[in-house]
Design a protein around this motif. Sequence first.
Motif, PDB file in Angstrom:
ATOM      1  N   ARG A 190      65.208 121.606  38.223  1.00  0.00           N
ATOM      2  CA  ARG A 190      63.985 121.981  37.523  1.00  0.00           C
ATOM      3  C   ARG A 190      63.897 123.502  37.424  1.00  0.00           C
ATOM      4  NH1 ARG A 190      60.591 117.983  36.104  1.00  0.00           N
ATOM      5  NH2 ARG A 190      60.600 116.069  37.339  1.00  0.00           N
ATOM      6  N   VAL A 230      68.247 126.347  46.603  1.00  0.00           N
ATOM      7  CA  VAL A 230      67.335 125.523  47.395  1.00  0.00           C
ATOM      8  C   VAL A 230      68.191 124.503  48.125  1.00  0.00           C
ATOM      9  CG1 VAL A 230      65.495 123.812  47.315  1.00  0.00           C
ATOM     10  CG2 VAL A 230      65.380 125.835  45.846  1.00  0.00           C
ATOM     11  N   GLN A 264      59.728 112.548  47.122  1.00  0.00           N
ATOM     12  CA  GLN A 264      60.751 113.481  47.593  1.00  0.00           C
ATOM     13  C   GLN A 264      60.455 113.769  49.055  1.00  0.00           C
ATOM     14  OE1 GLN A 264      63.184 114.556  45.623  1.00  0.00           O
ATOM     15  NE2 GLN A 264      62.432 114.477  43.514  1.00  0.00           N
ATOM     16  N   ARG A 283      68.821 101.164  34.933  1.00  0.00           N
ATOM     17  CA  ARG A 283      69.781 100.193  35.457  1.00  0.00           C
ATOM     18  C   ARG A 283      69.086  98.874  35.767  1.00  0.00           C
ATOM     19  NH1 ARG A 283      71.576 103.784  40.414  1.00  0.00           N
ATOM     20  NH2 ARG A 283      69.307 103.822  40.459  1.00  0.00           N
ATOM     21  N   GLU A 333      67.113 107.733  42.365  1.00  0.00           N
ATOM     22  CA  GLU A 333      66.810 108.426  41.113  1.00  0.00           C
ATOM     23  C   GLU A 333      68.001 109.160  40.496  1.00  0.00           C
ATOM     24  OE1 GLU A 333      64.290 107.864  39.367  1.00  0.00           O
ATOM     25  OE2 GLU A 333      63.141 106.753  40.854  1.00  0.00           O
ATOM     26  N   TYR A 334      69.023 109.466  41.293  1.00  0.00           N
ATOM     27  CA  TYR A 334      70.279 109.955  40.705  1.00  0.00           C
ATOM     28  C   TYR A 334      70.977 108.700  40.213  1.00  0.00           C
ATOM     29  CZ  TYR A 334      74.985 111.816  40.222  1.00  0.00           C
ATOM     30  OH  TYR A 334      76.218 112.179  39.721  1.00  0.00           O
ATOM     31  N   TYR A 367      73.013 118.618  48.447  1.00  0.00           N
ATOM     32  CA  TYR A 367      73.088 120.072  48.548  1.00  0.00           C
ATOM     33  C   TYR A 367      74.496 120.554  48.909  1.00  0.00           C
ATOM     34  CZ  TYR A 367      68.025 119.639  48.393  1.00  0.00           C
ATOM     35  OH  TYR A 367      66.749 119.325  48.014  1.00  0.00           O
ATOM     36  N   ASN A 373      61.909 125.278  35.879  1.00  0.00           N
ATOM     37  CA  ASN A 373      60.555 125.821  35.966  1.00  0.00           C
ATOM     38  C   ASN A 373      59.924 125.629  37.342  1.00  0.00           C
ATOM     39  OD1 ASN A 373      60.444 123.079  35.768  1.00  0.00           O
ATOM     40  ND2 ASN A 373      58.609 123.010  34.498  1.00  0.00           N
ATOM     41  N   ARG A 374      60.614 124.984  38.249  1.00  0.00           N
ATOM     42  CA  ARG A 374      60.040 124.706  39.570  1.00  0.00           C
ATOM     43  C   ARG A 374      61.024 125.129  40.636  1.00  0.00           C
ATOM     44  NH1 ARG A 374      55.985 123.923  37.542  1.00  0.00           N
ATOM     45  NH2 ARG A 374      55.812 125.976  38.460  1.00  0.00           N
ATOM     46  N   ASN A 375      61.351 126.384  40.656  1.00  0.00           N
ATOM     47  CA  ASN A 375      62.157 126.893  41.763  1.00  0.00           C
ATOM     48  C   ASN A 375      63.580 126.350  41.780  1.00  0.00           C
ATOM     49  OD1 ASN A 375      61.495 128.906  43.413  1.00  0.00           O
ATOM     50  ND2 ASN A 375      60.516 127.666  44.998  1.00  0.00           N
ATOM     51  N   GLU A 410      60.797 118.472  52.919  1.00  0.00           N
ATOM     52  CA  GLU A 410      61.458 119.768  52.667  1.00  0.00           C
ATOM     53  C   GLU A 410      61.527 120.060  51.173  1.00  0.00           C
ATOM     54  OE1 GLU A 410      62.636 117.531  54.860  1.00  0.00           O
ATOM     55  OE2 GLU A 410      62.297 118.709  56.687  1.00  0.00           O
ATOM     56  N   TRP A 411      61.833 119.048  50.393  1.00  0.00           N
ATOM     57  CA  TRP A 411      61.912 119.244  48.944  1.00  0.00           C
ATOM     58  C   TRP A 411      60.556 119.657  48.411  1.00  0.00           C
ATOM     59  CZ3 TRP A 411      59.841 117.873  44.312  1.00  0.00           C
ATOM     60  CH2 TRP A 411      60.631 118.023  43.159  1.00  0.00           C
ATOM     61  N   LYS A 425      58.207 121.028  49.919  1.00  0.00           N
ATOM     62  CA  LYS A 425      57.878 122.374  50.383  1.00  0.00           C
ATOM     63  C   LYS A 425      58.428 123.411  49.399  1.00  0.00           C
ATOM     64  CE  LYS A 425      58.603 124.528  54.896  1.00  0.00           C
ATOM     65  NZ  LYS A 425      59.144 124.160  56.221  1.00  0.00           N
ATOM     66  N   ALA A 426      59.616 123.141  48.838  1.00  0.00           N
ATOM     67  CA  ALA A 426      60.241 124.100  47.928  1.00  0.00           C
ATOM     68  C   ALA A 426      59.462 124.250  46.624  1.00  0.00           C
ATOM     69  CB  ALA A 426      61.694 123.698  47.638  1.00  0.00           C
ATOM     70  N   ILE A 427      58.640 123.247  46.256  1.00  0.00           N
ATOM     71  CA  ILE A 427      57.807 123.426  45.061  1.00  0.00           C
ATOM     72  C   ILE A 427      56.365 123.705  45.476  1.00  0.00           C
ATOM     73  CG2 ILE A 427      59.247 121.970  43.553  1.00  0.00           C
ATOM     74  CD1 ILE A 427      56.887 119.849  43.853  1.00  0.00           C
ATOM     75  N   PRO A 441      63.914 127.026  50.960  1.00  0.00           N
ATOM     76  CA  PRO A 441      63.084 126.487  49.885  1.00  0.00           C
ATOM     77  C   PRO A 441      63.117 127.378  48.635  1.00  0.00           C
ATOM     78  CG  PRO A 441      61.711 127.604  51.498  1.00  0.00           C
ATOM     79  CD  PRO A 441      63.136 127.802  51.935  1.00  0.00           C
ATOM     80  N   GLU A 460      69.789 113.529  50.829  1.00  0.00           N
ATOM     81  CA  GLU A 460      69.377 114.720  50.082  1.00  0.00           C
ATOM     82  C   GLU A 460      70.292 115.902  50.425  1.00  0.00           C
ATOM     83  OE1 GLU A 460      65.256 115.683  50.660  1.00  0.00           O
ATOM     84  OE2 GLU A 460      65.464 117.670  49.753  1.00  0.00           O
ATOM     85  N   VAL A 482      64.721 123.426  41.911  1.00  0.00           N
ATOM     86  CA  VAL A 482      64.996 122.339  42.856  1.00  0.00           C
ATOM     87  C   VAL A 482      65.843 121.286  42.152  1.00  0.00           C
ATOM     88  CG1 VAL A 482      62.961 122.550  44.326  1.00  0.00           C
ATOM     89  CG2 VAL A 482      62.814 121.191  42.218  1.00  0.00           C
ATOM     90  N   HIS A 483      66.631 120.579  42.925  1.00  0.00           N
ATOM     91  CA  HIS A 483      67.372 119.444  42.381  1.00  0.00           C
ATOM     92  C   HIS A 483      66.335 118.407  41.969  1.00  0.00           C
ATOM     93  CE1 HIS A 483      69.940 115.991  41.946  1.00  0.00           C
ATOM     94  NE2 HIS A 483      71.004 116.718  42.185  1.00  0.00           N
ATOM     95  N   LYS A 484      66.424 117.917  40.747  1.00  0.00           N
ATOM     96  CA  LYS A 484      65.362 117.060  40.250  1.00  0.00           C
ATOM     97  C   LYS A 484      65.305 115.725  40.995  1.00  0.00           C
ATOM     98  CE  LYS A 484      63.599 115.235  35.894  1.00  0.00           C
ATOM     99  NZ  LYS A 484      63.939 114.941  34.502  1.00  0.00           N
ATOM    100  N   ILE A 485      66.440 115.192  41.350  1.00  0.00           N
ATOM    101  CA  ILE A 485      66.455 113.807  41.821  1.00  0.00           C
ATOM    102  C   ILE A 485      67.484 113.581  42.935  1.00  0.00           C
ATOM    103  CG2 ILE A 485      65.611 112.549  39.804  1.00  0.00           C
ATOM    104  CD1 ILE A 485      68.476 112.737  38.700  1.00  0.00           C
ATOM    105  N   PRO A 486      67.340 114.260  44.088  1.00  0.00           N
ATOM    106  CA  PRO A 486      68.386 114.117  45.114  1.00  0.00           C
ATOM    107  C   PRO A 486      68.246 112.839  45.933  1.00  0.00           C
ATOM    108  CG  PRO A 486      66.723 115.642  45.877  1.00  0.00           C
ATOM    109  CD  PRO A 486      66.271 115.162  44.517  1.00  0.00           C
TER     110      PRO A 486
END
Lengths: 845, 332
Positions: A696, A119, B131, B232, A710-711, A298, A698-700, B134-135, B137-139, A66, A294, A702-706
């Motif tokens: 992000r 992450v 999300q 889209r 949203e991708y 990664y 500012n937030r560790n 796990e995701w 958790k990372a934030i 994380p 997700e 993290v991938h914004k949209i995995p």
Amino acid sequence: MDGDRAVQVSTEVRQAVAADHPGREKRVVGRAHRKVDAVAKVTGQTRFADDLFLPRMLFAKLLRSPHPHARIVKIDTRKALELEGVKAVLTGEDLPIPFGILPVSQDEHALALDKVRFVGDPVAAVAAVSEEIATQALDLIEVEYEPLEPIASPEEAIAKPEPRIHDYGDRGNFHKLIHLEFGNVEQGFAEADLVVEDCYFYQGSTHLPMEQHAAVAEWSPQGKLTLWSSTQTPHYVHRALSKVLQLPPSRIRVIACPNGGGFGGKSDPFSHEIVAAKLAMVTGRPVKITLTREEVFYCHRGRHPTLMWVKAGVKRDGSVTALHFKSLLDGGAYGSYGVASTYYTGALQTVTYQVPRYKFQGARVFTNKPPCGPKRGHGTPQPRYALEIHLDKIAERLGMDPAELRLRHLVPPHSLTANYLRVGSMGLGECIRKVVEGSGWREKFRKLPYGRGVGLACSSYICGAGLPIYWNNLPQSGVQLKLDRGGGVTVYCGSTEIGQGSDSILAYVTAEVLGIDPFDIAVVTADTDLTPVDLGSYSSRVTLMTGNAAIQAAHKARDLLASAVAQKLDVPPSRLEFAGGRVFDVQDPERGVAFAEAVQLAEAAFGTICTVGSYTPPPAAGRYRGAGVGPSPAYSYSAAVAEVEVDPETGIVRVPTIWIAHDVGQCINPVTVIGQIEGSVYMGLGEALMEEMVYRANRNLVHKIPSMLEYKSPTTLEMCDVVTYLVEDPDPSGPFGAKEVGQGPLLPVPPAIANAVYDAVGVRIDEIPITPEKVLKALKAKAKGDAGRFGPISFPEIPWPDPIRVPPPWEGGDGTAVGDKGRGAGGMRERRTRAGDYAGGEARG
Amino acid sequence: MLRLPSFRYLEPRTLKEALRWKSESGPESMYVAGGTDLYPNMKRRHQEPKVVISLARIRALRPKGRSRKAASGLTLAPMMTLTELVESEGIRESYPVLARAAELISTPILRNMGTLGGNLCLDTRCNYYNQSYEWRKAINFCLKKDGAICWVAPSSPRCWAVNSSDLAPVMVAIGADFLLVGPEGERTVAAADFYQNDGIDYLSKHPGEILAEIRVPPRDGWEATYWKLRRRGSFDFPVLGVAAWVRWEEQKVAEARIVLGAVASQPQPVPEAAAAIIGSRLDDEAIEEAALAAFRPSKPMDNTDFGLAWRKEMTRQFVRGALKELRSKLVE
Ligand SMILES: Cc1cc2nc3c(=O)[nH]c(=O)nc-3n(C[C@H](O)[C@H](O)[C@H](O)COP(=O)(O)OP(=O)(O)OC[C@H]3O[C@@H](n4cnc5c(N)ncnc54)[C@H](O)[C@@H]3O)c2cc1C
Ligand code: SF4
């Protein structure tokens, strides 16, 4: 869309092909055929890795970091092990040997050993009787981290040599620094009538294959490991397993299942493959792992976000006097193919239009994000985007038509470029003419009403890399043929079917030589126990290399059959033709034998009929450090015209139609060729308009949209109409003259769209994706009297090494660097290892 | 693969049975309709019910042949699938705005499963929240689930997750009423009061209550339309919805409602914008004034696709577009 689609193959070209193979019309090659695996695919019979179920199979899950950057202080797995149903838990200590796709970047661990770098970096693994229990167990693993300062961007990586993400690389957080100079560019700029300089940015994107990576491992009681995996490169997975698990290759069997798409995202050996194998060895039970969407984000290895700076000098007639190109690649957390990717951002600028003097500086940095690597076009769509927009700007300033400018200065066929790439057949001129004509370019360019526009761009791509990934002098592809006395033929090859049609190519090519129906051929591929090595489905190498190997094997078999049949018919073997499932006398076609009988005659005469073929690319012409990336047996060419509609109120860009012409040398199967072109256009369209790997900061980090939702990637409903023109300029290196088509046609799409946006509303979007926000900002800036442009404005200072200076061929150069006489070829050979040295050694040097 | 956690699944046949089982199962239970929102959410551990009570077998919630149409308006059943809504001749004719909004929801496959009731009760959305476990958790999670802070507005005491239903703003704009049936009996609430501007407590409905009927007012001189902005056209959620409703009397706008979707935790009425067109003939100046009035208070948050400034700018464009469309319908 169907109505719009035109397939045009120029007849002169067809005649040229015929002239190349006198006396024999091709019966399979060049015609439309079903793919050999099509029925299985559409009826759900194809078994992908996740479809495999073995008795007593366990399910594995990975615990991922994380934190973007942290030291692992302690891992406690006891509670997880106590959970009922959990059979094994692994941590980094269980798999301490590093691996990586390139010998120079052995920087990955199956599970983080002491440090996590993004992450999503795998930290521990669980095998349990169900996926649900394995997932539960992940939450019971206690990991204590000591966070380190994360590096979020290339700018930060340059500014902060510490903390270092890896303790290797060119310095600080620079993974790789390249500086090459072919001739004196400053002199070239001095001779120019116009010098244009600009910066461009190409955002990172990911492959998004429909199939999520999966692997199943089995450990037999007699000590043999079998791994089924959705991989594009079973041979490299084989090597990595051998190295990390310390097993001899002969005790490992890797089977690549048909991939549900790869696009480069399944070309590295991955943590989950090694972990599944180790868990099977530890538990003695089969183990399956299927990644979530997700997790696929990664694994990534996608397009490197790349900042570029271009300076080009031109004469009034548009001829280039010198080109200076800089690229800065955001590599993410690991090496992957990154060293090659970096070279590729500077390699192919010279193979389309004549560039007499060329300088390239490339840098790749490590950042705490999922690793980038090879995605369709590997390292070349970024520079192509910059170069083709740059030429559009130059054409405008010179008052020239951009198509005309390009046509005037094409690289001649069968020539050597400034950086020592050997161009063979070169159909770009024909490609440009096709799309100019087909799109109505002359009536549209700078003539459409405000809000509508057209743009043109071209490109080229390799047909396989000249050098293998690890240094060796072995063939890159091998094929084995077995002829059955019943008339059946089996082709064995290590190549991997990822949906692109490589299995079919083997059948078509073999059928062509042996004169039989491709559907009478059994194709066995991608199994290290059964098939000779092929390096894998990457680099657009498969059709050219496996095709050539198959032709060689088929010719050997044909010779055996011909000699036996010749004896029976009492004619010289040269008079025999193989066609329609028969072997007959060309002078008296009634006299002949069925193919099965020919096999029997040969088997009686020579014993079991098995033949082999292999393919090794020609040596590179360059002999300087770095010359290993770029050389290829042949280069494909593409040209595209995009038409766009831009809403000046919202900035929304729509692309109704793309006309694209591709020089494929020779179609083996025109339908699959068109499929690859349309698929490439689709992917280029997504990169051009919407796809973005964003994090992000500012937030560790993290991938914004995995996620698939949203991708943003286009669906069929966002897809444009595609009008395809096939140009066939056969290349002497290709099987029947064939060149690649899997990747090249993506390249012209983003710059063609950017150029069309400029034609439509007069603003330059020098950064993809071309989002409505950016277009609207540029339009507003323009309305205020500022430059109507959105894009980067500067390129950072980078501590470049001294240049490697290589005089171009026309300045008397011989491919070696100044002061480096007698050096062996190939940048990828920087750290040599012995051929065949599977387990050890790669990290040395 | 991302797995659905294990849970108990109940299929009551009557409303009464559903209400009883719900109260017996306690707070760890939830209703499900088509499951297109709830099940993906459960995979990501947003909702973790141990008992899931399906409304699919309750006849009273299913559309009874044709949707009921009366002088007092139209009554819709919550278990009507979005496909049924889109394909209903009656609705297409008399309430084209509903069919249009429903047609803009996701894909045909999802619309075959997703229901009208589920759409109106849709969980609020935020890209810090939608999300995996796990995701998140990372934030270190967020206020809406498992955490203590709202990452969109860290100093805020509330959650700003977005109401992303396409039908909700339309229901508010046309003035629909919802019938709720709960353990304590029935009650009717106006659509506007059904929603609350709080990302966590986004419905005034109690967890035990079932949305049993959607009552749409009769067509007596009003026109409405819905415009949806998204990346889209194939299947994205809205990043902005504009529902516009006007009642036309003597060639003038007598009454109007303009409601924005996907910019707040509830469908957001903009009375200033509506006021700007009342009394007008929807001439360009009035429309421009309304567009500006809607643009000013529009405050998109950084929790959906696209940048904030652009989304705000688009409010003006979309309100203008929607009103011009209404003008073309009314002036005919
Ligand atoms: C990929 C994707 C794209 C989507 N795009 C859109 C979009 O563009 N626009 C949009 O509006 N929506 C969208 N949705 C959201 C949603 O799935 C649909 O709106 C659908 O209509 C929800 O209905 P359902 O029956 O499946 O709801 P469910 O998942 O069954 O239920 C949703 C919630 O409502 C509650 N509920 C359902 N019915 C009742 C009832 N009668 N009484 C009380 N509570 C009830 C449930 O307990 C649950 O909390 C999308 C979903 C996905 C997965
Ligand atoms: S708005 Fe804030 S609290 Fe609500 S889901 Fe998003 S981040 Fe969490």
